[in-house]
Design a protein around this motif. Structure first.
Motif, mmCIF file in Angstrom:
data_model
loop_
_atom_site.group_PDB
_atom_site.id
_atom_site.type_symbol
_atom_site.label_atom_id
_atom_site.label_comp_id
_atom_site.label_asym_id
_atom_site.label_seq_id
_atom_site.Cartn_x
_atom_site.Cartn_y
_atom_site.Cartn_z
ATOM 1 N N LEU A 98 0.840 -1.205 0.000
ATOM 2 C CA LEU A 98 0.000 0.000 0.000
ATOM 3 C C LEU A 98 0.874 1.254 0.000
ATOM 4 O O LEU A 98 0.614 2.191 -0.760
ATOM 5 N N LEU A 99 1.903 1.267 0.826
ATOM 6 C CA LEU A 99 2.817 2.409 0.849
ATOM 7 C C LEU A 99 3.448 2.615 -0.531
ATOM 8 O O LEU A 99 3.518 3.744 -1.037
ATOM 9 N N THR A 100 3.869 1.539 -1.165
ATOM 10 C CA THR A 100 4.450 1.616 -2.508
ATOM 11 C C THR A 100 3.441 2.165 -3.511
ATOM 12 O O THR A 100 3.778 3.007 -4.345
ATOM 13 N N THR A 101 2.190 1.715 -3.422
ATOM 14 C CA THR A 101 1.131 2.189 -4.312
ATOM 15 C C THR A 101 0.950 3.699 -4.186
ATOM 16 O O THR A 101 0.846 4.410 -5.187
ATOM 17 N N ILE A 102 0.934 4.185 -2.959
ATOM 18 C CA ILE A 102 0.748 5.621 -2.731
ATOM 19 C C ILE A 102 1.926 6.414 -3.291
ATOM 20 O O ILE A 102 1.750 7.390 -4.024
ATOM 21 N N LYS A 103 3.120 6.003 -2.942
ATOM 22 C CA LYS A 103 4.307 6.800 -3.270
ATOM 23 C C LYS A 103 4.790 6.634 -4.709
ATOM 24 O O LYS A 103 5.556 7.462 -5.196
ATOM 25 N N ALA A 104 4.309 5.602 -5.412
ATOM 26 C CA ALA A 104 4.688 5.414 -6.816
ATOM 27 C C ALA A 104 3.730 6.131 -7.765
ATOM 28 O O ALA A 104 4.029 6.292 -8.943
ATOM 29 N N ASN A 105 2.595 6.579 -7.268
ATOM 30 C CA ASN A 105 1.579 7.205 -8.096
ATOM 31 C C ASN A 105 1.778 8.723 -8.099
ATOM 32 O O ASN A 105 1.720 9.349 -7.044
ATOM 33 N N PRO A 106 1.999 9.328 -9.271
ATOM 34 C CA PRO A 106 2.246 10.776 -9.326
ATOM 35 C C PRO A 106 1.122 11.631 -8.740
ATOM 36 O O PRO A 106 1.375 12.718 -8.238
ATOM 37 N N GLN A 107 -0.123 11.144 -8.790
ATOM 38 C CA GLN A 107 -1.242 11.907 -8.227
ATOM 39 C C GLN A 107 -1.382 11.720 -6.709
ATOM 40 O O GLN A 107 -2.107 12.464 -6.070
ATOM 41 N N LEU A 108 -0.701 10.737 -6.143
ATOM 42 C CA LEU A 108 -0.865 10.427 -4.720
ATOM 43 C C LEU A 108 0.390 10.633 -3.887
ATOM 44 O O LEU A 108 0.305 10.768 -2.671
ATOM 45 N N GLN A 110 2.315 12.896 -3.057
ATOM 46 C CA GLN A 110 2.458 14.043 -2.167
ATOM 47 C C GLN A 110 1.631 13.910 -0.891
ATOM 48 O O GLN A 110 1.768 14.720 0.018
ATOM 49 N N ILE A 111 0.804 12.890 -0.780
ATOM 50 C CA ILE A 111 0.016 12.683 0.437
ATOM 51 C C ILE A 111 0.959 12.230 1.552
ATOM 52 O O ILE A 111 1.606 11.193 1.429
ATOM 53 N N PRO A 112 1.048 12.989 2.641
ATOM 54 C CA PRO A 112 1.886 12.549 3.749
ATOM 55 C C PRO A 112 1.400 11.203 4.287
ATOM 56 O O PRO A 112 0.221 11.032 4.575
ATOM 57 N N THR A 113 2.315 10.270 4.364
ATOM 58 C CA THR A 113 1.995 8.928 4.843
ATOM 59 C C THR A 113 2.856 8.642 6.059
ATOM 60 O O THR A 113 4.081 8.607 5.962
ATOM 61 N N ILE A 114 2.186 8.486 7.181
ATOM 62 C CA ILE A 114 2.855 8.263 8.454
ATOM 63 C C ILE A 114 2.680 6.806 8.825
ATOM 64 O O ILE A 114 1.554 6.323 8.975
ATOM 65 N N VAL A 115 3.780 6.100 8.948
ATOM 66 C CA VAL A 115 3.738 4.719 9.402
ATOM 67 C C VAL A 115 3.626 4.758 10.921
ATOM 68 O O VAL A 115 4.417 5.421 11.594
ATOM 69 N N PHE A 156 1.480 18.277 14.957
ATOM 70 C CA PHE A 156 2.433 18.506 13.872
ATOM 71 C C PHE A 156 1.742 18.509 12.510
ATOM 72 O O PHE A 156 1.826 19.486 11.771
ATOM 73 N N TRP A 157 1.047 17.428 12.170
ATOM 74 C CA TRP A 157 0.519 17.262 10.816
ATOM 75 C C TRP A 157 -0.733 18.080 10.536
ATOM 76 O O TRP A 157 -1.003 18.430 9.389
ATOM 77 N N LEU A 158 -1.526 18.403 11.565
ATOM 78 C CA LEU A 158 -2.753 19.170 11.336
ATOM 79 C C LEU A 158 -2.670 20.587 11.886
ATOM 80 O O LEU A 158 -3.604 21.366 11.715
ATOM 81 N N GLY A 159 -1.562 20.926 12.553
ATOM 82 C CA GLY A 159 -1.418 22.259 13.113
ATOM 83 C C GLY A 159 -0.240 23.019 12.559
ATOM 84 O O GLY A 159 -0.373 24.141 12.089
ATOM 85 N N LEU A 160 0.911 22.415 12.586
ATOM 86 C CA LEU A 160 2.138 23.101 12.220
ATOM 87 C C LEU A 160 2.432 23.036 10.717
ATOM 88 O O LEU A 160 2.826 24.027 10.107
ATOM 89 N N VAL A 161 2.225 21.888 10.127
ATOM 90 C CA VAL A 161 2.575 21.652 8.726
ATOM 91 C C VAL A 161 1.539 22.263 7.791
ATOM 92 O O VAL A 161 0.348 22.231 8.063
ATOM 93 N N THR A 162 2.015 22.792 6.689
ATOM 94 C CA THR A 162 1.124 23.243 5.626
ATOM 95 C C THR A 162 1.017 22.088 4.626
ATOM 96 O O THR A 162 2.014 21.689 4.028
ATOM 97 N N LEU A 163 -0.173 21.567 4.491
ATOM 98 C CA LEU A 163 -0.410 20.449 3.579
ATOM 99 C C LEU A 163 -0.743 20.962 2.182
ATOM 100 O O LEU A 163 -1.255 22.055 2.037
ATOM 101 N N PRO A 164 -0.439 20.143 1.162
ATOM 102 C CA PRO A 164 -0.743 20.589 -0.202
ATOM 103 C C PRO A 164 -2.250 20.704 -0.429
ATOM 104 O O PRO A 164 -3.043 19.969 0.162
ATOM 105 N N ALA A 165 -2.621 21.654 -1.270
ATOM 106 C CA ALA A 165 -4.025 21.797 -1.665
ATOM 107 C C ALA A 165 -4.383 20.615 -2.551
ATOM 108 O O ALA A 165 -3.524 20.002 -3.187
#
Length: 166
Positions: A98-108, A110-115, A156-165
């Motif tokens: 699943l991690l590989t699927t997310i990170k190998a897909n150009p449209q996906l 950029q989604i931060p993935t936290i293990v 961190f992820w919902l307060g400090l970080v600016t996530l992509p639109a």
């Protein structure tokens, strides 16, 4: 898009029901004054308080999570998640795929993935970062410590970080 009006979607892929309950509870609660113990925490929690609580989608298998992320099957109309929390030790043994699927897909990718997993070998940590996970967190065994860890992740992820639109 007005950042204050934006409701984030967090996809949680985990098959431990007790952990799912705690994750949902922490992500959906407002920061309490007890958490505001330092100046930086005050600033971060103020940012969290100005945003709406995230929508949390919980899924327990990689097959279903893959369908959700790719917008397939019953999830054809699903919103793309803003963040993914992924347990590497799912019963089906396919979390790395699943991690590989997310990170190998150009449209996906950029989604931060936290293990977020109960234990990890150095090889698993290395492989996850090689697959471009954004962070690797070992879940504490104690549920109170797990809750505290999740508060840090949320800050961190919902307060400090600016996530992509989207």
């Amino acid at each position: 898009m007005d950042e204050e009006a934006l409701q984030r979607l967090v996809l949680v892929v985990d098959d431990q029901s007790e952990h799912l309950q705690i994750i949902e509870q922490v992500l959906c609660e407002k920061a309490s004054s007890a958490q505001l113990n330092t100046q930086i925490n005050t600033q971060i929690n103020t940012q969290i308080e100005t945003q709406s609580n995230p929508q949390v989608m919980t899924i327990t298998t990689t097959t279903e999570a893959t369908d959700f992320i790719l917008g397939q099957g019953i999830y054809a109309d699903a919103q793309r998640p803003d963040i993914v929390l992924l347990n590497m030790h799912l019963a089906d043994g396919q979390a790395q795929t699943l991690l590989t699927t997310i990170k190998a897909n150009p449209q996906l990718k950029q989604i931060p993935t936290i293990v977020l997993t109960l234990d990890a070998s150095q090889e698993e940590v290395f492989n996850s970062y090689r697959q471009q996970c954004n962070s690797f967190v070992v879940k504490p065994q104690d549920l109170n410590h797990l809750s505290a860890t999740l508060h840090v992740i949320k800050s961190f992820w919902l307060g400090l970080v600016t996530l992509p639109a989207k």
